[in-house]
Write an enzyme that holds these catalytic residues in place. Structure first.
Site, PDB file in Angstrom:
ATOM      1  N   ASP A 115      34.320  -6.027  44.792  1.00 26.94           N
ATOM      2  CA  ASP A 115      33.160  -6.264  45.533  1.00 26.94           C
ATOM      3  C   ASP A 115      33.397  -7.176  46.707  1.00 26.94           C
ATOM      4  O   ASP A 115      34.687  -7.714  46.574  1.00 26.94           O
ATOM      5  CB  ASP A 115      31.938  -6.573  44.672  1.00 26.94           C
ATOM      6  CG  ASP A 115      30.515  -6.570  45.328  1.00 26.94           C
ATOM      7  OD1 ASP A 115      30.529  -5.890  46.819  1.00 26.94           O
ATOM      8  OD2 ASP A 115      29.627  -6.594  44.745  1.00 26.94           O
TER       9      ASP A 115
HETATM   10  C1  BGC Z   1      27.434  -5.975  47.398  1.00 26.28           C
HETATM   11  C2  BGC Z   1      27.904  -4.685  47.120  1.00 26.28           C
HETATM   12  C3  BGC Z   1      28.182  -3.856  48.598  1.00 26.28           C
HETATM   13  C4  BGC Z   1      29.142  -4.757  49.398  1.00 26.28           C
HETATM   14  C5  BGC Z   1      29.507  -4.203  50.802  1.00 26.28           C
HETATM   15  C6  BGC Z   1      28.199  -6.783  48.315  1.00 26.28           C
HETATM   16  O1  BGC Z   1      27.718  -8.151  48.632  1.00 26.28           O
HETATM   17  O2  BGC Z   1      27.458  -6.426  46.123  1.00 26.28           O
HETATM   18  O3  BGC Z   1      26.914  -3.863  46.625  1.00 26.28           O
HETATM   19  O4  BGC Z   1      28.438  -2.546  48.372  1.00 26.28           O
HETATM   20  O5  BGC Z   1      28.511  -6.041  49.594  1.00 26.28           O
HETATM   21  O6  BGC Z   1      28.471  -4.306  51.711  1.00 26.28           O
END
Ligand code: BGC
Length: 753
Positions: free
Chosen positions: A291
């Site tokens: 993530d």
């Molecule tokens: C989130 C993810 C997301 C990623 C990209 C993160 O902050 O937890 O769910 O896919 O950002 O946007």
């Protein structure tokens, strides 16, 4: 020069290979092309394939970037990035792709990722809302359209579905998943994967799914986003892991790790989760992405001393791609040089990334997903909006309808429309809808105006703002209420009040909205409340005092149309809650599939103190939820009778049929979600008092009665034991059928060895 010629030869052989065999399942097998490509790559080019930064259109995390559309050109030329996320648009993605393919040494195409969580430009209801439809076909179709639209704009890798089980409504990201139940959650997870990926990843209108956030991100302590998760492995396997597994079984090409630590180990370097469970037990062959900066955040977790160690532990655990931390790019070459990381591990991660690109068809046509014609015709088409309208209606849950206040007559004379969300467009798109445009959605006011007769007079007052304490607009709202025949109030959360980083310690109506409701209630006029929220709210006062309450969640592009259909009876609501609504925030986490405990409390507060004091209960609030899991009313009424099992006893391996008679006792055709729950009465691990194991959504004509049957097998009767094995155990089972998890009919049978 020599390398370029050799690569050209590889490209030609490859094109022959992919045209002569199906690209499906290449993630599973050897791929000569990819292996030859890897053999040509420098360490720097390899780590470049693992480096996934955000594009320059918008951010979904905590790094502020300015817009410079040429900012990535050199990085792409140098092979330092594998792709970009949140970059979109057919022309823009094609421009970047051209640099990758024509100007980088190896010509490896880029991935374009994004969070297409509930639609692209056609915005569908929030995932939690869609789950309330209990309509898997509709959910799959919404995902399919989301893929069709976003792939036309260049996106080929979707950071969805989010399948985190959430039992605590304080957690803001409860809105992104399918609620609290592993059974429903698993079916929804699989439906979404099928919708995004279709039959073939290389179809230009499908994209790679990414099941997230692995694992147990939905169980942070206190419901506070990013907080630690500490739970038994038995609970993890039984309640939290099934939806991820279902998504993998449905073919999800990728997995995203979660921010949290699980029992002390950050998920991004969790050997047990990523290696033992995901790859060994479940046989996952695809690519794992971290993530946003979660590799770097292991420093703050206190799990690694520096980014060198972070890179080593993450890649060794099986996190193949680094989203936004820039750590693999900077540190892996050093690790290899120092002999601290086996290059085979790097190659394996690179192979998984390249295999994904291969399966997406990018090596044969890097511009497959950047299609200006499709971008014009496939985005926000009439057809897509009609699907969004349909699933929006299906997602609505009627929570209360005293004296049949709803549906309203279309020729009502004077309707007062009150509330901060009544005449609002932008919040209809909801959280995680970065591509949806603020001016696009149909507001609730527009939907209502569209529906009522030409003689109906609608007066509108905002009444208050969403969050602050300003009551200066109350008087005007009270005035128009007094002059009306009916008041429709639109209250709840704005889009930013749920989603990432949007945990709330108080989940009541924000600001002075409840005070506004009380002021309008004082007028004595009949009130119907339309609620907007991405989570359960605490609504005890409302439930006690207001005759009609409709949970409309956040319904996307066609919100106003769908809400008006229900409000005026053109659609008979059939949604059921995928999550428990508590009475008070202090009850959280609250979920229907809880254990009985050794001192269960089923009684009422009025019982003598001696009966209840040493029981598992609160002194000030009852144990019951306000609205249980699976609950939802209809304009029809349904009666359940005559529950039967076809055998009183079965052996392991045999089936049992459970039947019930469902009668539509009203004069209106309607749909009901018939739910089947079980309870294993005695087991080696204490079992929940109820577990959903089947449901059917059925349409019954007015007055019609129908026998509804379910078949139970070992699969439904099994559970995860203390040794983490899925087992069935002999003994008595209760089967319960009803229209929600509280009001059920019960029968029993024995399972023998
Ligand atoms: C989130 C993810 C997301 C990623 C990209 C993160 O902050 O937890 O769910 O896919 O950002 O946007």
């Amino acid at each position: 020069m020599k390398t370029k010629r050799k690569l050209l030869a590889i490209h030609i052989i490859f094109i022959f290979l992919i045209t002569s065999c199906s690209s499906k399942n290449t993630l599973d097998g050897d791929n000569t092309y990819i292996d030859s490509l890897i053999s040509e790559m420098t360490i720097e080019e390899k780590v470049g394939q693992l480096n996934f930064p955000v594009g320059d259109l918008f951010n979904t995390g905590p790094t502020v970037r300015t817009s410079e559309s040429a900012r990535f050109d050199d990085l792409i030329r140098e092979g330092k990035i594998t792709g970009l996320f949140n970059a979109h648009g057919a022309a823009y993605t094609a421009r970047l792709q051209k640099i990758a393919v024509e100007e980088s040494r190896l010509g490896i195409p880029l991935l374009f990722g994004a969070d297409v969580i509930h639609g692209f430009k056609t915005v569908f209801p929030l995932p939690l809302a869609e789950a309330a439809s209990w309509d898997l076909e509709a959910i799959e179709l919404a995902a399919k359209i989301a893929a069709k639209e976003s792939t036309a704009a260049g996106i080929n890798f979707n950071f969805a579905p989010m399948v985190d089980i959430a039992r605590d409504a304080r957690w803001g990201r409860i809105s992104e998943g399918a609620g609290e139940d592993p059974y429903l959650g698993s079916l929804v997870a699989a439906a979404r994967v099928r919708g995004f990926q279709g039959k073939s990843l290389s179809d230009p209108s499908t994209m790679a799914a990414c099941v997230k956030h692995f694992a147990a991100y939905g169980a942070p302590v206190g419901g506070r986003d990013y907080n630690s998760v500490d739970m038994s492995l038995q609970a993890l396997h039984e309640y939290y892991l099934p939806p991820y597994k279902a998504a993998i079984e449905a073919g999800s090409a990728t997995v995203m790790t979660s921010f949290n630590d699980v029992n002390g180990i950050p998920a991004t370097a969790h050997q047990y989760l990523l290696e033992d469970v995901l790859r060994k037990d479940w046989g996952f062959k695809g690519m794992v992405v971290s993530d946003w900066q979660s590799i770097g955040e292991m420093l703050a977790h206190g799990f690694v001393a520096d980014s060198l160690e972070a890179a080593k532990l993450a890649i060794e655990a099986g996190t193949d791609m680094d989203m936004m931390a820039d750590i693999y790019l900077k540190k892996i070459p050093e690790l290899i040089k120092n002999g601290q990381l086996d290059e085979k591990i790097l190659d394996q991660a690179v192979r998984r990334v390249l295999a994904l690109k291969y399966d997406l068809g990018l090596f044969s046509n890097p511009y497959l997903y950047s299609n200006p014609e499709r971008e014009k015709s496939d985005i926000r088409s009439e057809e897509n909006l009609a699907v969004a309208h349909d699933i929006a209606k299906k997602s609505i849950v009627l929570l209360k309808n005293e004296n049949k206040l709803l549906p309203l007559a279309k020729n009502i004379k004077k309707l007062a429309l009150i509330g901060p969300l009544a005449d609002n467009k932008e919040d209809m798109n909801g959280s995680w809808s970065f591509f949806g445009e603020a001016q696009h959605p149909v507001s609730i006011a527009e939907g209502i105006k569209n529906k009522v007769s030409s003689t109906t007079k609608i007066a509108f007052a905002k009444g208050c703002n969403l969050y602050d304490n300003d009551k200066s607009q109350f008087a005007e709202a009270v005035r128009i209420a007094k002059e009306s025949d009916i008041v429709v109030m639109v209250l709840g959360e704005s889009a930013v009040m749920n989603g990432e980083g949007a945990s709330r310690a108080d989940i009541g109506l924000p600001g002075v909205q409840e005070d506004l409701l009380k002021a309008i209630h004082q007028t004595g006029k009949p009130i119907a409340v339309l609620l907007l929220s991405g989570r359960p709210l605490t609504l005890e006062w409302m439930d006690q005092n207001i005759p009609a309450i409709v949970e409309t969640w956040t319904l996307g592009s066609q919100a106003g149309l769908a809400v008006a259909d229900v409000l005026f009876g053109d659609y008979n609501p059939a949604g059921k809650l995928p999550v428990t609504f508590p009475r008070a925030v202090g009850q959280l986490p609250l979920y229907y599939n809880h254990k009985n405990t050794g001192r269960p409390y089923h009684g009422k507060h009025e019982e003598p103190l001696t009966e209840r004091v040493y029981r598992s209960r609160y002194r000030d609030v009852s144990n019951d939820p306000l609205y249980p899991f699976g609950y939802g009313l209809s304009y029809s009424t349904f009666a359940y009778s005559n529950i039967t099992v076809d055998k009183k006893s079965i052996k392991s391996g045999e089936q049992i049929k459970v039947s019930v008679t469902l009668t539509n006792t009203s004069d209106r055709d309607g749909e009901e979600v018939v739910q089947l729950y079980i309870r294993d009465m005695v087991a080696s691990v204490t079992r929940p008092v109820k577990e959903l194991k089947g449901f059917q959504k059925v349409m019954l004509k007015a007055g019609e009665a129908r026998a509804i049957s379910f078949v139970l097998t070992d699969k439904e009767l099994s559970f995860i034991n203390h040794d983490l094995k899925r087992v069935t155990e002999p003994g008595q089972f209760a089967v319960m059928v009803g229209g929600n998890s509280r009001d059920t009919l019960t029968e029993y049978f024995e399972l023998t060895q």
